[in-house]
Design a protein around this motif. Structure first.
Motif, PDB file in Angstrom:
ATOM      1  N   PRO A  68       0.841  -1.209   0.000  1.00 51.80           N
ATOM      2  CA  PRO A  68       0.000   0.000   0.000  1.00 51.80           C
ATOM      3  C   PRO A  68       0.875   1.259   0.000  1.00 51.80           C
ATOM      4  O   PRO A  68       1.737   1.411   0.868  1.00 51.80           O
ATOM      5  N   TYR A  69       0.649   2.135  -0.960  1.00 51.23           N
ATOM      6  CA  TYR A  69       1.425   3.378  -1.021  1.00 51.23           C
ATOM      7  C   TYR A  69       1.154   4.171   0.249  1.00 51.23           C
ATOM      8  O   TYR A  69       0.005   4.442   0.592  1.00 51.23           O
ATOM      9  N   PRO A  70       2.200   4.574   0.985  1.00 48.16           N
ATOM     10  CA  PRO A  70       1.991   5.168   2.306  1.00 48.16           C
ATOM     11  C   PRO A  70       1.620   6.646   2.240  1.00 48.16           C
ATOM     12  O   PRO A  70       1.898   7.328   1.250  1.00 48.16           O
ATOM     13  N   PHE A 133       7.469   2.223   8.365  1.00 48.49           N
ATOM     14  CA  PHE A 133       6.021   2.419   8.282  1.00 48.49           C
ATOM     15  C   PHE A 133       5.332   1.102   7.933  1.00 48.49           C
ATOM     16  O   PHE A 133       5.977   0.095   7.620  1.00 48.49           O
ATOM     17  N   GLU A 134       4.002   1.115   7.982  1.00 47.87           N
ATOM     18  CA  GLU A 134       3.220  -0.107   7.795  1.00 47.87           C
ATOM     19  C   GLU A 134       3.515  -0.788   6.457  1.00 47.87           C
ATOM     20  O   GLU A 134       3.556  -0.148   5.414  1.00 47.87           O
ATOM     21  N   ARG A 135       3.764  -2.112   6.545  1.00 50.63           N
ATOM     22  CA  ARG A 135       3.943  -2.984   5.390  1.00 50.63           C
ATOM     23  C   ARG A 135       5.077  -2.505   4.479  1.00 50.63           C
ATOM     24  O   ARG A 135       5.041  -2.665   3.267  1.00 50.63           O
ATOM     25  N   VAL A 207       8.371   4.531  -7.039  1.00 54.95           N
ATOM     26  CA  VAL A 207       7.255   3.775  -7.591  1.00 54.95           C
ATOM     27  C   VAL A 207       5.981   4.595  -7.451  1.00 54.95           C
ATOM     28  O   VAL A 207       5.915   5.540  -6.658  1.00 54.95           O
ATOM     29  N   GLN A 208       4.978   4.194  -8.239  1.00 56.05           N
ATOM     30  CA  GLN A 208       3.671   4.845  -8.205  1.00 56.05           C
ATOM     31  C   GLN A 208       2.595   3.790  -8.007  1.00 56.05           C
ATOM     32  O   GLN A 208       2.813   2.605  -8.253  1.00 56.05           O
ATOM     33  N   ARG A 209       1.429   4.221  -7.588  1.00 55.36           N
ATOM     34  CA  ARG A 209       0.314   3.296  -7.449  1.00 55.36           C
ATOM     35  C   ARG A 209       0.044   2.609  -8.793  1.00 55.36           C
ATOM     36  O   ARG A 209       0.041   3.256  -9.836  1.00 55.36           O
ATOM     37  N   GLY A 210      -0.167   1.317  -8.732  1.00 52.80           N
ATOM     38  CA  GLY A 210      -0.401   0.540  -9.939  1.00 52.80           C
ATOM     39  C   GLY A 210       0.837  -0.128 -10.497  1.00 52.80           C
ATOM     40  O   GLY A 210       0.732  -1.035 -11.330  1.00 52.80           O
TER      41      GLY A 210
END
Length: 228
Positions: A68-70, A133-135, A207-210
């Motif tokens: 998941p993008y933080p 951070f998370e994940r 990186v970007q979402r997707g």
């Protein structure tokens, strides 16, 4: 009546390839700038200076295949690594005996909020907000030493959407796995369930979402992680 004041947090446990067993995680140590070319691209001298480590949290390790993008970042970077899982520990472990403590190895990513990490560096502050951070540490199944031995050479590559971003060889590590274990054991009491992330070759980038990240290490297989 429970002896605990609140609900007990779940044990973080990772899958072991080819079995139903899971590996419980105690601590996560990460070495910084452990490939010369990466040290150079981050603006540092690649000479063999004493190693340094930061930590992630056990529940940052995530085998789900999704990242998941933080929040609070617009510059999140991939760092391709391997993870070293310990079955035993101790203090002042000799380099020659260090590999006896290893249970297995896995593919891993040290995802980094580079913009937040950079802000902390400028102020001389810890990196956790950029690293823990998370994940933030996608991880693949653990391959036991019995199955894969101790990989100390072989290609490590990371592609994003099919484009090669990172490429190196495990033998390019400045500090090898036995040396990392020995060094850490001088400052911490290592124990079963501890995990060490190995550092990353050059080529780190945003990186970007997707985006789809494909990490492959010779002898340890491949792992695909999607940025969501």
């Amino acid at each position: 009546m429970s002896e605990f004041a609140i609900e007990v947090p779940p044990v973080v446990a990772l899958p072991v390839a080819g079995t139903d067993a899971r590996f419980p995680v105690r601590r996560v140590y990460c070495i910084g700038r452990n490939y010369a070319a990466h040290a150079i691209e981050m603006g540092h001298d690649p000479n063999r200076e004493p190693p340094f480590f930061f930590q992630k949290n056990p529940d940052n390790l995530d085998p789900s295949g999704a990242f998941p993008y933080p929040p609070h970042s617009s510059d999140v970077h991939h760092e391709a690594e391997i993870a070293v899982m310990l079955k035993t520990g101790g203090t002042n472990i000799p380099v020659a005996a260090a590999l006896d403590h290893v249970y297995g190895y896995a593919l891993s990513l040290d995802m980094t909020r580079r913009d937040l990490q950079g802000e902390q560096k400028k102020m001389g502050r810890p990196w956790e907000i950029g690293k823990a951070f998370e994940r933030s540490a996608p991880v693949g199944p653990i391959h036991t030493v019995d199955a894969v031995g101790h990989p100390d050479k072989g290609s490590i590559t990371l592609k994003v959407n099919g484009e090669l971003r990172q490429e190196g060889d495990l033998n390019q590590m400045i500090w090898k796995v036995p040396e990392m274990i020995s060094y850490l054991s001088e400052y911490f009491e290592l124990a079963p369930g501890d995990v060490i992330l190995s550092g990353t070759p050059s080529g780190v980038a945003a990186v970007q979402r997707g985006d789809v990240m494909e990490l492959e290490v010779e002898g340890l297989g491949a792992m695909t992680v999607k940025v969501v």
